[in-house]
Structure formats: structure tokens, C-alpha cells
Motif scaffolding. Structure first.
Motif, mmCIF file in Angstrom:
data_model
loop_
_atom_site.group_PDB
_atom_site.id
_atom_site.type_symbol
_atom_site.label_atom_id
_atom_site.label_comp_id
_atom_site.label_asym_id
_atom_site.label_seq_id
_atom_site.Cartn_x
_atom_site.Cartn_y
_atom_site.Cartn_z
ATOM 1 N N LEU A 126 0.832 -1.206 0.000
ATOM 2 C CA LEU A 126 0.000 0.000 0.000
ATOM 3 C C LEU A 126 0.868 1.258 0.000
ATOM 4 C CD1 LEU A 126 -2.655 -1.294 2.531
ATOM 5 C CD2 LEU A 126 -3.144 -0.607 0.178
ATOM 6 N N ALA A 127 1.931 1.251 0.808
ATOM 7 C CA ALA A 127 2.823 2.415 0.868
ATOM 8 C C ALA A 127 3.577 2.596 -0.438
ATOM 9 C CB ALA A 127 3.799 2.255 2.032
ATOM 10 N N ARG A 128 4.017 1.480 -1.043
ATOM 11 C CA ARG A 128 4.730 1.571 -2.314
ATOM 12 C C ARG A 128 3.815 2.126 -3.402
ATOM 13 N NH1 ARG A 128 6.717 -3.216 -2.331
ATOM 14 N NH2 ARG A 128 5.119 -4.232 -3.591
ATOM 15 N N LEU A 129 2.554 1.721 -3.393
ATOM 16 C CA LEU A 129 1.602 2.239 -4.368
ATOM 17 C C LEU A 129 1.398 3.744 -4.177
ATOM 18 C CD1 LEU A 129 -0.434 1.725 -6.653
ATOM 19 C CD2 LEU A 129 -2.159 1.299 -4.887
ATOM 20 N N ASP A 130 1.280 4.181 -2.941
ATOM 21 C CA ASP A 130 1.138 5.617 -2.681
ATOM 22 C C ASP A 130 2.323 6.388 -3.253
ATOM 23 O OD1 ASP A 130 -1.285 5.418 -1.371
ATOM 24 O OD2 ASP A 130 -0.402 5.336 0.642
ATOM 25 N N GLY A 131 3.530 5.873 -3.030
ATOM 26 C CA GLY A 131 4.726 6.530 -3.545
ATOM 27 C C GLY A 131 4.769 6.553 -5.060
ATOM 28 N N ALA A 132 4.362 5.434 -5.683
ATOM 29 C CA ALA A 132 4.373 5.359 -7.144
ATOM 30 C C ALA A 132 3.336 6.298 -7.760
ATOM 31 C CB ALA A 132 4.111 3.919 -7.586
ATOM 32 N N ILE A 133 2.191 6.429 -7.110
ATOM 33 C CA ILE A 133 1.163 7.356 -7.600
ATOM 34 C C ILE A 133 1.663 8.797 -7.498
ATOM 35 C CG2 ILE A 133 -1.097 8.342 -7.062
ATOM 36 C CD1 ILE A 133 -2.024 5.492 -6.372
#
Length: 355
Positions: free
Chosen positions: A230-237
Motif C-alpha cells: 500500500l505504501a509503495r503504491l502511494d509513492g508510485a502514484i
């Protein structure tokens, strides 16, 4: 019968979730299957599903709808018992709240089920990375990137991510870190510096991550008890919003035909995708392959072509029941192909096949 297929699908998906490190999603799917068999609210909502539940990922649509409600603040009681706020959860306390939500918000759930799950798993980039680096080392030319089935387009930024395993690392210009277990030698060309001249991507139904609602929809498909994902997705977005990525809404074969007809005569064209080729109809897959092979036959040393993909093994002659994916790289002139590595769909670990 469809009811039997739905229950079997929920149990099968639960097994995959358990194996990929999501006990919450696995147990929730088992609870949904049990409720379905008891003709509860789950049966009322999805027993008339007209498609193939396995192919349509019905279970992931349903748990995605629930996670979406927990994330968007519309169901405080649901948010309170989900792992983000309740790390000591038990399904005995979770299920009654889920059941109550399904009973009162059935129309909302049914509307959410109309969208196919899209996770845009950025960790797949670490499986593709050796192929990109190999191409950069062997071709002193700018890359023109064409991604098929790109979802929200986050994997277009593969060269901006940092990569980290126990035995090798590659820094990146952003704070998004892709990590996994790695078995085998490090990629042969870790110091290679790809020159990206252009990026283009397509998807049949792309998500626009500049829209907060669509970004939240993307996040809802990530399993609720996996905070690192979830955190990695936030960063990628956040990174994608800075770099201004875009994804064309188009049929992959039609789009690819147009792109290949316009490719430049002085660069390396790289067609790539990850866990995409299983979704289009067979005729579309065959057309994509034919388009690539035809373009490859016309490739020259000045304008080479590469096809890099991370797809289920059976698509390229592997074991039908393996459940594993392989990274495959094919280049023209010549048409030589090789398998670089093997992993699961979430790339929780990678085994090198050809360094």
C-alpha cells in the motif's frame, strides 16, 4: 453449476491470497464462500453473476469493494475493523461488520463489481529490470517504450524506482523502492544507464491516477493487510503525478499496430507488458504476436526491436498448472529469445534463469 463455480473460485482465490502473504483477504474470502453456501447476503448479491467468476476475478472484485469502503471513509464501522486500524483483527469480529455492510450497501457493492480489478503491481518492475538493463548495455541507442495493458501506467516509471535485494542494489532518482527476495546472480548490467526518448502506453480501461477517486479505486485492490504494498503504491502514484504519465484508452492490438507503423528509424523500440497477455481474447493475442514478429522481421541494427514481458509460463510453453510467471526477452534483428527469471504474480521472490 454457477453457484458451485463461485464457491470454488472463492476458495481457490483464498489459497492464492494466503500463499502471497495476505491471511486477512484469504480468511475474508472463505467467510464470503461460507455465507454464499448458506444463501446469505453474498449469495443474494453475486449468485446471478453472468460471467466466468474465475476469469472475471469475482472474489477480488468483492473484497476490493469492501476495502474501498474501508478506505474512503463512507463506512466508519468497516474502517475500524480493517487491518490498518485494527492490526489484531480476527474474522470472528470482522465478518459481522462486513455482513452488515453488504446488507445495507448492496447497490454500492454491485456498482463496484462492474469494474475489473487493477493493481498495477509495481514490484513486477524488478522482474523486468534485467531485460531493460541488458538492452541498454547492448544497444547504444535511445529507447522508445511501448507498454501494453498498462493499467494506470505506474510501471512506465521503472527507471525512476530504486531496487533493493539482499545481494544487490540499484539506486534510483525517486524514493520509491522495489524490493524482493532474489535467488541467483545479480543482473549483469546493473550500471547500465538507459536513455529513454519516449514513453507510451495503452489499456482497454485505464485508471487516471491524477483523479483522486480513480487512484483510490486502484488502491482498494491492494490487499488490506499488506502495508508495504500500500505504501509503495502511494509513492508510485505520487511520482507518476510528478512525471506526468499518461495511458491511452485503446485496444492493445489496434494501438500497437499504429505505434509500430510510426516507429522511428534511429532508436530501440521496446514493447513490454506484465501479466497482461492472459486477458485479451485469443485472436487479439495472436494478432499482437503477429504484429511484433512482422515488425521484428523488418528491424535493422539501426532500428532494433525488443519484446520484453513478464507473463504466465503456459503462454510460452511452460507447465499449465505451475502458477508461475517468467520474464522473457526477444530481440530483432535475429529474433533470439530467452527466459531471464521466474516468479509469482506479485514477485515476492525471483529465481534467475539466465543472467
Amino acid at each position: 453449476m454457477m453457484p458451485d463455480r463461485i464457491v470454488s473460485h472463492f476458495h481457490e482465490q483464498a489459497g492464492w491470497c494466503r500463499d502471497l502473504g495476505s491471511p486477512f483477504t484469504a480468511q475474508l474470502l472463505i467467510a464470503l464462500a461460507r455465507d454464499f453456501k448458506a444463501t446469505g447476503i453474498t449469495h443474494e448479491l453475486v449468485s446471478e453473476w453472468s460471467g466466468n467468476p474465475r476469469r472475471d476475478a469475482l472474489g477480488l472484485r468483492l473484497v476490493g469493494a469492501l476495502h474501498h469502503a474501508a478506505l474512503n471513509g463512507s463506512a466508519p464501522s468497516l474502517s475500524a475493523i480493517y487491518p490498518a486500524e485494527n492490526p489484531g483483527w480476527t474474522m470472528a469480529t470482522v465478518w459481522p461488520v462486513v455482513e452488515a455492510y453488504l446488507k445495507t450497501q448492496g447497490d454500492t457493492v454491485l456498482a463496484f463489481l462492474q469494474s475489473a480489478p487493477q493493481t498495477n503491481e509495481t514490484r513486477r518492475c524488478i522482474a523486468l529490470l534485467p531485460g531493460f538493463l541488458d538492452l541498454a548495455a547492448r544497444h547504444d541507442r535511445p529507447m522508445d517504450l511501448l507498454e501494453l495493458g498498462a493499467s494506470a501506467g505506474l510501471n512506465q516509471n521503472w527507471d525512476h524506482y530504486a531496487y533493493r535485494t539482499a545481494n544487490w542494489q540499484r539506486p534510483g532518482p525517486s524514493d520509491v523502492v522495489i524490493s524482493t527476495e532474489w535467488t541467483g546472480p545479480a543482473p549483469a548490467h546493473l550500471s547500465a544507464s538507459p536513455t529513454i526518448r519516449s514513453r507510451a502506453a495503452c489499456d482497454l480501461n485505464p485508471l487516471d491516477i491524477t483523479d483522486d477517486a480513480e487512484a483510490l479505486q486502484l488502491k482498494s485492490y491492494v490487499w488490506a493487510d499488506q502495508p508495504a504494498r500500500l505504501a509503495r503504491l502511494d509513492g508510485a502514484i505520487a511520482l507518476a503525478r510528478k512525471t506526468g504519465l499518461r495511458v491511452d484508452k485503446a485496444d492493445a492490438a489496434d494501438w500497437l499496430e499504429t505505434q509500430l507503423s510510426q516507429r522511428r528509424p534511429d532508436g530501440l523500440t521496446v514493447i513490454y507488458h506484465s501479466v497482461f497477455l492472459i486477458y485479451p481474447p485469443q485472436e487479439t493475442r495472436e494478432r499482437i504476436r503477429a504484429l511484433i514478429e512482422t515488425a521484428g522481421a523488418a528491424a535493422t541494427p539501426e532500428a532494433p526491436l525488443a519484446w520484453l514481458c513478464f507473463e504466465p509460463e503456459p503462454l510460452f510453453g511452460g507447465e499449465p498448472a505451475s502458477g508461475m510467471m517468467r520474464t522473457r526477452l526477444q530481440t530483432w534483428p535475429g529474433g533470439a529469445a530467452r527466459f531471464l527469471n521466474q516468479s509469482d504474480g506479485h514477485v515476492t521472490s525471483v529465481r534467475v534463469l539466465d543472467a
